[in-house]
Design a protein around this motif. Structure first.
Motif, mmCIF file in Angstrom:
data_model
loop_
_atom_site.group_PDB
_atom_site.id
_atom_site.type_symbol
_atom_site.label_atom_id
_atom_site.label_comp_id
_atom_site.label_asym_id
_atom_site.label_seq_id
_atom_site.Cartn_x
_atom_site.Cartn_y
_atom_site.Cartn_z
ATOM 1 N N LEU A 194 0.671 -0.656 -0.443
ATOM 2 C CA LEU A 194 -0.034 0.234 -0.019
ATOM 3 C C LEU A 194 0.799 1.100 0.187
ATOM 4 C CD1 LEU A 194 -2.640 -0.574 3.028
ATOM 5 C CD2 LEU A 194 -2.483 -1.004 0.528
ATOM 6 N N THR A 196 0.089 4.576 1.460
ATOM 7 C CA THR A 196 -1.158 5.553 2.416
ATOM 8 C C THR A 196 -0.608 6.875 2.049
ATOM 9 O OG1 THR A 196 0.342 5.106 4.380
ATOM 10 C CG2 THR A 196 -1.451 3.579 2.793
ATOM 11 N N THR A 235 -1.319 3.931 9.055
ATOM 12 C CA THR A 235 -1.763 4.033 8.656
ATOM 13 C C THR A 235 -2.851 2.574 8.123
ATOM 14 O OG1 THR A 235 0.021 4.473 7.390
ATOM 15 C CG2 THR A 235 -1.664 6.515 6.982
ATOM 16 N N LEU A 236 -1.300 2.035 8.250
ATOM 17 C CA LEU A 236 -1.462 0.011 7.276
ATOM 18 C C LEU A 236 -2.560 -0.278 8.137
ATOM 19 C CD1 LEU A 236 1.440 -1.041 6.239
ATOM 20 C CD2 LEU A 236 0.026 -0.646 4.708
ATOM 21 N N ASN A 238 -4.664 1.132 9.976
ATOM 22 C CA ASN A 238 -6.060 2.004 10.034
ATOM 23 C C ASN A 238 -6.634 1.611 8.494
ATOM 24 O OD1 ASN A 238 -7.634 3.498 12.437
ATOM 25 N ND2 ASN A 238 -4.942 3.965 12.667
ATOM 26 N N TYR A 239 -6.202 1.207 7.890
ATOM 27 C CA TYR A 239 -7.099 0.781 6.315
ATOM 28 C C TYR A 239 -8.373 0.427 6.465
ATOM 29 C CZ TYR A 239 -7.437 -1.201 1.640
ATOM 30 O OH TYR A 239 -7.688 -1.342 0.312
ATOM 31 N N ASN A 240 -8.140 -0.546 7.686
ATOM 32 C CA ASN A 240 -9.495 -1.603 8.318
ATOM 33 C C ASN A 240 -10.080 -0.704 9.150
ATOM 34 O OD1 ASN A 240 -7.780 -3.802 6.822
ATOM 35 N ND2 ASN A 240 -9.802 -3.857 5.649
ATOM 36 N N ASN A 241 -10.137 0.508 9.008
ATOM 37 C CA ASN A 241 -11.302 1.163 10.833
ATOM 38 C C ASN A 241 -11.704 0.765 10.736
ATOM 39 O OD1 ASN A 241 -11.568 3.770 11.797
ATOM 40 N ND2 ASN A 241 -9.972 4.094 12.976
ATOM 41 N N LYS A 251 -4.635 -10.754 7.389
ATOM 42 C CA LYS A 251 -4.276 -9.197 6.718
ATOM 43 C C LYS A 251 -3.091 -8.857 6.705
ATOM 44 C CE LYS A 251 -9.068 -8.828 4.907
ATOM 45 N NZ LYS A 251 -9.921 -8.995 4.230
ATOM 46 N N TYR A 253 -0.478 -5.863 5.229
ATOM 47 C CA TYR A 253 0.090 -4.635 4.389
ATOM 48 C C TYR A 253 1.505 -4.272 5.015
ATOM 49 C CZ TYR A 253 -4.580 -4.611 4.761
ATOM 50 O OH TYR A 253 -6.632 -4.660 4.682
#
Length: 424
Positions: A194, A196, A235-236, A238-241, A251, A253
């Motif tokens: 990713l 981000t 960010t990695l 909270n990508y799925n926040n 998952k 990342y």
């Protein structure tokens, strides 16, 4: 964030574990008191709601019988006022509990060694025979970099102040090579790459535990709810926040970003060179997993980060951190420390941490278990690895007597076949 229900039902265990983290447990006593008060209010509210329902049913009955209901309506109005006041008090208590809980660190695993600070950390493994071994540096990296014209500190200071650096010529190419090499290695191991943002909202910083605890260590944009990330963990993760995920498989990342830290607590340490900068390069690894696979995935992440040092042929050691040295949200942390010849000691280049569901509760990252029940996910993160520090180690570890630097074999393809960095 800790589960308040678990905390209130396991007071002695919580106190014992958090005492090993040098945490002021008086905060816990305040939470316990508020929890008991909230419990009493909830019981009282249930009783009052039951009374209100009974009176409401009675009013209906009396109305059908064409009887006077004015007195009961007055009682209903009083009940409503009492319930409203208690509900407001209960909400205020909930907000206070949430505020206090946000400052309570995670509970260490039983296998995390108990200790006061870094002096109680445990060296698990030493890889001292890799590459050239534990060599002595002819010069420190910041002098080598100037001699070879691959680093420029004075112009970075002119632009931004102390603790900044400019990578130039083959130095810039080496940073780019390290980024690509690390990303390629990790994506080959199943991580999804990713790119981000490096500016995020307070909500994201809260989700991974940077706020409110570490406000002084982070840069904030004036007049904006935006913060510069101290690590791509923010960010990695909270990508799925605020999502419910399918976590039959973890998952995974990986991402490269620049990172920013004020280093407010560093006390003037490591002011020379690249070891402790305000702005630095890092490749980060994050896993979001179910509770059953979490510890296995944690172990794999440690090996994934260590593989970078193995391939670069840089001596390192693996260290299990004590309860007094692990990070705020961590349940267990392993540090990878590379050999820095100029200092004749190992220096941390990656911290790999297991958080349990601590971050997921804050970030509302959930999954459905095998019984289709929604649970909080478990998170893992670690540097894969910190580029500025490994850059410093490479140019010290691979320095030759004539002042040139051999390029690590694994990086030669990324350096367009360049095998040596020499004076012009």
């Amino acid at each position: 964030m800790l589960n308040i229900k678990y905390l209130l039902n396991n007071k002695e265990e919580i106190i014992k574990k958090l005492e090993t983290r040098n945490f002021d447990i008086s905060v816990l006593n305040t939470i316990f008191d508020l929890g008991e008060k909230r419990s009493k209010i909830m019981t009282e509210l249930q009783q009052l709601e039951s009374q209100r329902n009974e009176k409401s049913a009675l009013i209906g009955k009396l109305v059908r019988e064409k009887k006077d209901v004015s007195k009961i309506k007055e009682e209903m109005s009083e009940l409503k006022n009492i319930i409203e006041k208690l509900s407001n008090t209960n909400q205020e208590i909930n907000v206070k509990i949430e505020e206090l809980l946000s400052a309570v660190p995670n509970l260490p695993l039983d296998s995390t060694p108990i200790g006061k600070d870094e002096n109680d950390n445990v060296i698990v493994e030493v890889k001292s025979e890799i590459g050239r071994g534990l060599v002595k540096a002819l010069k420190p990296h910041y002098e080598i970099g100037l001699d070879l014209d691959i680093l420029d500190f004075s112009r970075a200071v002119k632009m931004s102040g102390s603790r900044f650096a400019i990578f130039k010529n083959e130095g810039a190419k080496l940073v780019r090579a390290l980024i690509s090499f690390m990303l390629d290695t990790h994506t080959e191991n199943g991580y999804n790459e990713l790119i981000t943002p490096t500016l995020v909202s307070s909500k994201m910083m809260y989700g991974t535990g940077q706020l409110p605890k570490f406000t002084e260590d982070i840069y904030k944009l004036e007049n904006n709810d935006l913060w510069l990330i101290p690590t791509a963990e923010v960010t990695l993760t909270n990508y799925n926040n605020d999502e419910i995920l399918d976590l039959k498989e973890a998952k995974k990342y990986v991402g490269y970003t620049k990172c920013y830290r004020s280093e407010s607590g560093s006390g003037g340490r490591d002011t020379k060179g690249l070891i402790r900068s305000h702005e630095f390069h890092k490749v980060e690894l994050v896993k979001i997993t179910n509770s059953e696979q979490a510890l296995e995935e944690f172990s794999k992440t440690i090996n994934d980060a260590a593989s970078i040092l193995e391939k670069l042929e840089i001596p390192y050691q693996k260290v299990l951190l004590s309860t007094g040295d692990i990070g705020f949200g961590s349940r267990q942390t392993y540090d990878l420390e590379l050999w820095l010849p100029s200092e004749q000691r190992f220096r941390e280049v990656s911290s790999i941490s297991y958080f349990g569901d601590f971050q997921a509760r804050r970030a509302q990252i959930r999954y459905r278990n095998e019984n289709n029940k929604v649970e909080y996910a478990h998170t893992i993160n670690g540097s894969g690895i910190a580029i500025d520090r490994v850059f410093a180690a490479i140019i010290e570890q691979y320095q030759n007597e004539d002042g040139s630097i051999d390029v690590p074999k694994v990086l030669i393809p990324y350096m367009n076949g360049l095998t040596k960095i020499s004076k012009k």
